[in-house]
Design an enzyme around this catalytic site. Sequence first.
Site, mmCIF file in Angstrom:
data_model
loop_
_atom_site.group_PDB
_atom_site.id
_atom_site.type_symbol
_atom_site.label_atom_id
_atom_site.label_comp_id
_atom_site.label_asym_id
_atom_site.label_seq_id
_atom_site.Cartn_x
_atom_site.Cartn_y
_atom_site.Cartn_z
ATOM 1 N NE ARG A 325 51.293 43.246 36.886
ATOM 2 C CZ ARG A 325 50.889 42.169 37.551
ATOM 3 N NH1 ARG A 325 50.932 40.986 36.990
ATOM 4 N NH2 ARG A 325 50.437 42.269 38.788
ATOM 5 C CD GLU A 730 45.865 41.549 34.249
ATOM 6 O OE1 GLU A 730 45.976 42.780 34.093
ATOM 7 O OE2 GLU A 730 46.371 40.937 35.217
#
Length: 779
Positions: A325, A730
């Site tokens: 990621r 997030e």
Amino acid sequence: MDKSTFETKSVVDGRMHVSQKHDSAHKHVTGSAEYIDDIQEPVGTLHGGLGLSDRAHAEIVSIDLSAVKASPGVVWVMIANDIPGFNDVASTGQHDEPLLAVTEVQFHGQPIFAVIAETRDQARRAAKLARIEYNDLPHWTDIDGARENDAPNVIEPMTLRRGEPETEIGKAPLRVQGHMYIGGQEHFYLESHIALAIPGEDDEVTVWSSTQHPSEVQHMVAHVLGVSNNAVEVKTRRMGGGFGGKETQGNQFAALAAIAAKKLKRAVKFRPDRDEDMSITGKRHDFRVDYDVAFDEEGRIHAVDATYAARCGFSADLSGPVTDRALFHADSSYYYPHVHLTSRPLKTHTVSNTAFRGFGGPQGMVGGERIIEEIAYATAKDPLDIRKLNFYGQRGSGRTVTPYHQEVEDNIIARIVEELETSSDYRARRQAIIDFNANSPVIRKGIALTPVKFGISFTMTAYNQAGALVHIYSDGSIHLNHGGTEMGQGLYTKVAQVVADTFQVDIERVKITATTTGKVPNTSATAASSGSDLNGMAAYDAARQIKERLIEFAVRQWKVGREKVEFLANRVRIGSEIVPFDTFIRAAYYDRVQLSAAGFYKTPKIHWDRKAGRGRPFYYFAYGAACSEVSIDTLTGEYLVDRTDILHDVGKSLNPAIDIGQIEGGFVQGMGWLTTEELWWDDRGRLRTHAPSTYKIPLASDRPKVFNVKLAEWAENAEPTIGRSKAVGEPPFMLAISVLEALSMAVASVADYSVCPRLDAPATPERVLMAVERLKAMG
């Protein structure tokens, strides 16, 4: 699914897209919210303590536990040979993380044995009495040490490539190479890890666990016990914070408690104190980013080559998807025509790092913003102008494809930034700051406006699914259970709003119950910002099924067409008759209508080929921007965050109050990561920042003195998510990059903005001061 599916039609207190208080807010502020340590312990409950390694890397030569066993209150001392199933709690299936060490320890603080005693104090005191002999082995605890020792990768690295970076990077007029260090971060949840195991008959055991992933705890407990998953039930009502730190790290405590409970046939609780929790549980990965970027005189990026090396710890844990990621977000909000990105998930002799809010994305994005900053100083331009020049374009522009070959279809970053640039008065304030700095010998100011583009979905495709269970009882009350966990973020409230809105009833009718593997199986972790997306849709699916049956009942019983049945606020219109909701439900019950349903949802469109570095790992992107202004003292390095303005995209918000709270909290936590929170290991491999006395999280006084947060109210998810909303957990975390960039500008002012300060994170006052002195010396 039609866009109008979730449109609000009434003014019930349970509807979506309006602010509702957190279901446990009143309990949080009065101290009456029940956490696992508050549960009334069964009679005879025992308590666990851990025997930990005091070496970073060593062979275990001998262990003498006689003094431990003889200590007051000790009932049993567990070693690896006592584990009835498998001595393994590795979350990735690589079997590289023993529950208890056997012949070798690989980080300082690794559990070697567990003490079970009548009281927690007795267990902890006894655990310190072991005599262990070691044969020390070479160790390294940081990225540079791992590189120097040719450390192996804990998992296969990933590479992303598009275009011809090897040949094109040398063709642009300008080129910059450099590297930066990005520190890790301790989760610092208020509630430490805890597990309470209660033995059942035969092979059964019930575990209360402070975990974001009850199904993984279920699997791990079954794994170490050598039983099937159906013998283990895991329950979680709420956590006192998680932030990713309770996605995999709770496995060991639940497993130890369950083994002891089954062995001794008594309830067993494990609760480490703060020092132990910080020493033996994983953290955010710290990174070293090496970058090579080519660009033209205007500042337009031509090619990027970057390597993201990470301190992963002694085992894989979630380092693979975390470093993946990081590469997915190395582009930040910018189009790279030619790009080559590589991860290096390096083994170190430290606790294995794990998930943390953003899951590697923040580290990738910080590296991308450093590239922008380098270009800005090399071309003597405002970094915001370089950002805007390199933004992804709209469809058809030829500038929409990411390094992993997903097209950015929903790009709104330019509008977000433009609106914030105007509302924050960025241009005038930047000029005023430049003027101020020119006449201020000690205090210098900086300002930065940075964007966020964050992909939403688990990169492991199988995790993008959820289940839910909805019952309507004959009195009209509703029972809701789903696979998501509540850690203070308001997930339970949002999903309850979905159910209440579907039936057009007040939210007070919806009873939110503890997440349990016994009701909804095979749940995914509450992580990747997907809690509301997945569980909201699963709950809607269950409620929709019941609603369809109720409509069919009304059509049949009242002999009207479907169009004559309408759910109003706490009542149902059937033809010309209006029936109270509870009366209607009672009539359906007597007509034997099934008033229970299991819902399910899986995210569409996504697919990913890691080996090829191609696919669509994300369902959509969430966007945002922040403008922060800071002041630094060039004699001490101390600083203040004077003002922050945020404009953030949550689509069509399910609950604006909760979403704004998440944005504010995410920003402050991100600010802590990039400024004050510093992890430090000594030369013996001991974590020295293992308590509030040595690890500095942001205080209330550290928040921006002026803090303006707004939702982009015009935004709406292009994909048919629940209520056309977007994830909020997030993405706001990375808004704090604006603070790091503002500090960088303030530092750069001492050299007349001619040199990129290359400020590493966390930008502690010490680092700010050293950067100031370094630039002064260059002048």
